[in-house]
Structure formats: structure tokens, C-alpha cells
Design a protein around this motif. Structure first.
Motif, PDB file in Angstrom:
ATOM      1  N   ALA A  45       0.836  -1.199   0.000  1.00 18.62           N
ATOM      2  CA  ALA A  45       0.000   0.000   0.000  1.00 18.62           C
ATOM      3  C   ALA A  45       0.873   1.253   0.000  1.00 18.62           C
ATOM      4  O   ALA A  45       1.940   1.285   0.604  1.00 18.62           O
ATOM      5  CB  ALA A  45      -0.911   0.004   1.216  1.00 18.62           C
ATOM      6  N   THR A  46       0.395   2.261  -0.681  1.00 15.45           N
ATOM      7  CA  THR A  46       1.105   3.542  -0.694  1.00 15.45           C
ATOM      8  C   THR A  46       0.880   4.258   0.626  1.00 15.45           C
ATOM      9  O   THR A  46      -0.012   3.898   1.405  1.00 15.45           O
ATOM     10  CB  THR A  46       0.601   4.431  -1.844  1.00 15.45           C
ATOM     11  OG1 THR A  46      -0.768   4.785  -1.581  1.00 15.45           O
ATOM     12  CG2 THR A  46       0.713   3.730  -3.190  1.00 15.45           C
ATOM     13  N   ASN A  47       1.677   5.266   0.871  1.00 15.16           N
ATOM     14  CA  ASN A  47       1.544   6.047   2.100  1.00 15.16           C
ATOM     15  C   ASN A  47       0.170   6.707   2.157  1.00 15.16           C
ATOM     16  O   ASN A  47      -0.458   6.761   3.214  1.00 15.16           O
ATOM     17  CB  ASN A  47       2.653   7.093   2.191  1.00 15.16           C
ATOM     18  CG  ASN A  47       2.731   7.713   3.566  1.00 15.16           C
ATOM     19  OD1 ASN A  47       2.605   7.022   4.565  1.00 15.16           O
ATOM     20  ND2 ASN A  47       2.917   9.011   3.604  1.00 15.16           N
ATOM     21  N   GLU A  48      -0.329   7.187   1.029  1.00 16.88           N
ATOM     22  CA  GLU A  48      -1.653   7.817   0.976  1.00 16.88           C
ATOM     23  C   GLU A  48      -2.747   6.819   1.334  1.00 16.88           C
ATOM     24  O   GLU A  48      -3.677   7.151   2.070  1.00 16.88           O
ATOM     25  CB  GLU A  48      -1.907   8.390  -0.421  1.00 16.88           C
ATOM     26  CG  GLU A  48      -3.219   9.114  -0.547  1.00 16.88           C
ATOM     27  CD  GLU A  48      -3.448   9.673  -1.938  1.00 16.88           C
ATOM     28  OE1 GLU A  48      -4.617   9.886  -2.277  1.00 16.88           O
ATOM     29  OE2 GLU A  48      -2.475   9.875  -2.672  1.00 16.88           O
ATOM     30  N   GLU A  49      -2.633   5.590   0.840  1.00 15.53           N
ATOM     31  CA  GLU A  49      -3.620   4.558   1.164  1.00 15.53           C
ATOM     32  C   GLU A  49      -3.576   4.218   2.654  1.00 15.53           C
ATOM     33  O   GLU A  49      -4.622   4.051   3.287  1.00 15.53           O
ATOM     34  CB  GLU A  49      -3.363   3.298   0.327  1.00 15.53           C
ATOM     35  CG  GLU A  49      -3.666   3.468  -1.138  1.00 15.53           C
ATOM     36  CD  GLU A  49      -3.232   2.278  -1.967  1.00 15.53           C
ATOM     37  OE1 GLU A  49      -3.857   2.056  -3.021  1.00 15.53           O
ATOM     38  OE2 GLU A  49      -2.263   1.585  -1.585  1.00 15.53           O
ATOM     39  N   ARG A  50      -2.380   4.140   3.212  1.00 16.54           N
ATOM     40  CA  ARG A  50      -2.243   3.843   4.644  1.00 16.54           C
ATOM     41  C   ARG A  50      -2.871   4.931   5.497  1.00 16.54           C
ATOM     42  O   ARG A  50      -3.581   4.647   6.465  1.00 16.54           O
ATOM     43  CB  ARG A  50      -0.776   3.678   5.011  1.00 16.54           C
ATOM     44  CG  ARG A  50      -0.184   2.374   4.567  1.00 16.54           C
ATOM     45  CD  ARG A  50       1.213   2.178   5.146  1.00 16.54           C
ATOM     46  NE  ARG A  50       1.802   1.003   4.569  1.00 16.54           N
ATOM     47  CZ  ARG A  50       2.742   1.008   3.626  1.00 16.54           C
ATOM     48  NH1 ARG A  50       3.214   2.150   3.176  1.00 16.54           N
ATOM     49  NH2 ARG A  50       3.204  -0.122   3.143  1.00 16.54           N
ATOM     50  N   VAL A  51      -2.609   6.176   5.141  1.00 15.60           N
ATOM     51  CA  VAL A  51      -3.164   7.294   5.902  1.00 15.60           C
ATOM     52  C   VAL A  51      -4.688   7.299   5.800  1.00 15.60           C
ATOM     53  O   VAL A  51      -5.395   7.490   6.795  1.00 15.60           O
ATOM     54  CB  VAL A  51      -2.558   8.637   5.416  1.00 15.60           C
ATOM     55  CG1 VAL A  51      -3.298   9.811   6.011  1.00 15.60           C
ATOM     56  CG2 VAL A  51      -1.081   8.698   5.764  1.00 15.60           C
ATOM     57  N   THR A  52      -5.212   7.062   4.611  1.00 13.12           N
ATOM     58  CA  THR A  52      -6.667   7.033   4.418  1.00 13.12           C
ATOM     59  C   THR A  52      -7.289   5.921   5.251  1.00 13.12           C
ATOM     60  O   THR A  52      -8.314   6.118   5.911  1.00 13.12           O
ATOM     61  CB  THR A  52      -7.012   6.846   2.926  1.00 13.12           C
ATOM     62  OG1 THR A  52      -6.397   7.893   2.172  1.00 13.12           O
ATOM     63  CG2 THR A  52      -8.508   6.866   2.695  1.00 13.12           C
ATOM     64  N   ALA A  53      -6.678   4.747   5.245  1.00 15.48           N
ATOM     65  CA  ALA A  53      -7.191   3.622   6.030  1.00 15.48           C
ATOM     66  C   ALA A  53      -7.091   3.917   7.528  1.00 15.48           C
ATOM     67  O   ALA A  53      -8.014   3.590   8.288  1.00 15.48           O
ATOM     68  CB  ALA A  53      -6.421   2.351   5.693  1.00 15.48           C
ATOM     69  N   LEU A  54      -5.997   4.537   7.958  1.00 16.02           N
ATOM     70  CA  LEU A  54      -5.839   4.864   9.373  1.00 16.02           C
ATOM     71  C   LEU A  54      -6.896   5.867   9.820  1.00 16.02           C
ATOM     72  O   LEU A  54      -7.496   5.716  10.884  1.00 16.02           O
ATOM     73  CB  LEU A  54      -4.438   5.422   9.641  1.00 16.02           C
ATOM     74  CG  LEU A  54      -4.099   5.701  11.099  1.00 16.02           C
ATOM     75  CD1 LEU A  54      -4.159   4.419  11.923  1.00 16.02           C
ATOM     76  CD2 LEU A  54      -2.727   6.338  11.205  1.00 16.02           C
ATOM     77  N   ILE A  55      -7.158   6.871   9.005  1.00 19.73           N
ATOM     78  CA  ILE A  55      -8.204   7.848   9.319  1.00 19.73           C
ATOM     79  C   ILE A  55      -9.550   7.142   9.425  1.00 19.73           C
ATOM     80  O   ILE A  55     -10.330   7.387  10.348  1.00 19.73           O
ATOM     81  CB  ILE A  55      -8.244   8.975   8.270  1.00 19.73           C
ATOM     82  CG1 ILE A  55      -6.998   9.849   8.395  1.00 19.73           C
ATOM     83  CG2 ILE A  55      -9.509   9.813   8.408  1.00 19.73           C
ATOM     84  CD1 ILE A  55      -6.803  10.811   7.242  1.00 19.73           C
ATOM     85  N   PHE A  56      -9.822   6.241   8.493  1.00 19.30           N
ATOM     86  CA  PHE A  56     -11.084   5.494   8.513  1.00 19.30           C
ATOM     87  C   PHE A  56     -11.210   4.666   9.787  1.00 19.30           C
ATOM     88  O   PHE A  56     -12.250   4.684  10.452  1.00 19.30           O
ATOM     89  CB  PHE A  56     -11.173   4.595   7.273  1.00 19.30           C
ATOM     90  CG  PHE A  56     -12.429   3.796   7.205  1.00 19.30           C
ATOM     91  CD1 PHE A  56     -13.604   4.357   6.749  1.00 19.30           C
ATOM     92  CD2 PHE A  56     -12.445   2.473   7.623  1.00 19.30           C
ATOM     93  CE1 PHE A  56     -14.783   3.616   6.697  1.00 19.30           C
ATOM     94  CE2 PHE A  56     -13.613   1.725   7.581  1.00 19.30           C
ATOM     95  CZ  PHE A  56     -14.776   2.310   7.112  1.00 19.30           C
ATOM     96  N   LEU A  57     -10.148   3.941  10.138  1.00 23.00           N
ATOM     97  CA  LEU A  57     -10.186   3.110  11.351  1.00 23.00           C
ATOM     98  C   LEU A  57     -10.372   3.962  12.596  1.00 23.00           C
ATOM     99  O   LEU A  57     -11.193   3.646  13.456  1.00 23.00           O
ATOM    100  CB  LEU A  57      -8.903   2.285  11.469  1.00 23.00           C
ATOM    101  CG  LEU A  57      -8.745   1.126  10.499  1.00 23.00           C
ATOM    102  CD1 LEU A  57      -7.349   0.533  10.603  1.00 23.00           C
ATOM    103  CD2 LEU A  57      -9.795   0.067  10.754  1.00 23.00           C
ATOM    104  N   ARG A  58      -9.616   5.044  12.704  1.00 20.03           N
ATOM    105  CA  ARG A  58      -9.714   5.901  13.888  1.00 20.03           C
ATOM    106  C   ARG A  58     -11.085   6.563  13.978  1.00 20.03           C
ATOM    107  O   ARG A  58     -11.579   6.823  15.067  1.00 20.03           O
ATOM    108  CB  ARG A  58      -8.603   6.949  13.882  1.00 20.03           C
ATOM    109  CG  ARG A  58      -7.231   6.337  14.142  1.00 20.03           C
ATOM    110  CD  ARG A  58      -6.139   7.374  14.218  1.00 20.03           C
ATOM    111  NE  ARG A  58      -6.408   8.451  15.138  1.00 20.03           N
ATOM    112  CZ  ARG A  58      -6.277   8.388  16.462  1.00 20.03           C
ATOM    113  NH1 ARG A  58      -5.887   7.268  17.029  1.00 20.03           N
ATOM    114  NH2 ARG A  58      -6.533   9.433  17.226  1.00 20.03           N
TER     115      ARG A  58
END
Length: 124
Positions: A45-58
Motif C-alpha cells: 500500500a502507498t503512504n496515501e492509502e495507509r493514511v486514508t485507512a488509518l483515518i477510517f479506522l480511527r
């Protein structure tokens, strides 16, 4: 209250009582957003995908859990931490559900809809 309206499903409770349904909802939503591999080992996963997923989880966990995992910056790490914390619930919930299922008797209910409602509650 505005935060609740923006959620696509109920946030993970700090007690973990809705963990099993929450996991399914998160996996489905991350799959729909093509972000599911961000919570899997050895992902590309790209850094952008990781950040988007982290925001979603949080966004979909209880405020108490947010503060507890405040320093976690990787969705995979957050996913694993939550899994380590609540995965044992399967060992608790399944035997209870099986026991409740075996104790159900149709004649104990006044209507078919009461019986069905109880069965659906056990199954979920």
C-alpha cells in the motif's frame, strides 16, 4: 453528535462488545474503498492509502480507544493491536451463542416474531 452522523456504521466500543460485527463492517468498507490490503501483512500500500485507512479506522473506534492508540501511525499496527485486545471474545461469544441456541424452545414464546427475533439476536 456530528461525528456519529458521519459514521458509516457503529464505532467499536471500548468494551469490545461489538467487535465481531465491527470487524466485518471494516473489512467490507475497506474492500469497497480498495484499501483492504492496508490491514494485511506485507502489503504494498502507498503512504496515501495507509493514511486514508488509518483515518477510517480511527473514525470508527471509541474515543477511549483513539486516545489509547494515539501514537499508532500504521493501519496494520492498529488493526493488530485491536485484534490482540478483542480477538479472545470469539472464544467467549461462540460458546454462549451455542448454549443460547440449544436452549431455545418454540413453546416459550407467545408469537413467532418473538421467537424469530430471539433467534436473529443469537445468530448475530
Amino acid at each position: 453528535m456530528a461525528n456519529i452522523k458521519n459514521q458509516k456504521f457503529i464505532a467499536l466500543d471500548i468494551s469490545g462488545k461489538n467487535y465481531l460485527s465491527w470487524v466485518l463492517d471494516v473489512k467490507l468498507h475497506l474492500s469497497a474503498k480498495k484499501l483492504r490490503d492496508t490491514i494485511q501483512e506485507e502489503n504494498a500500500a502507498t503512504n496515501e492509502e495507509r493514511v486514508t485507512a488509518l483515518i477510517f479506522l480511527r473514525h470508527h473506534i471509541d474515543d477511549g480507544l483513539k486516545y489509547e492508540y494515539l501514537t499508532v501511525e500504521n493501519p496494520l499496527e492498529l488493526w493488530q493491536n485491536l485484534n490482540d485486545r478483542f480477538e479472545h471474545l470469539k472464544a467467549i461469544v461462540l460458546p454462549k451463542a451455542l448454549n443460547d441456541w440449544s436452549q431455545q424452545q418454540f413453546q416459550n414464546f407467545k408469537t413467532v416474531s418473538e421467537y424469530n427475533s430471539t433467534l436473529f439476536k443469537i445468530v448475530s
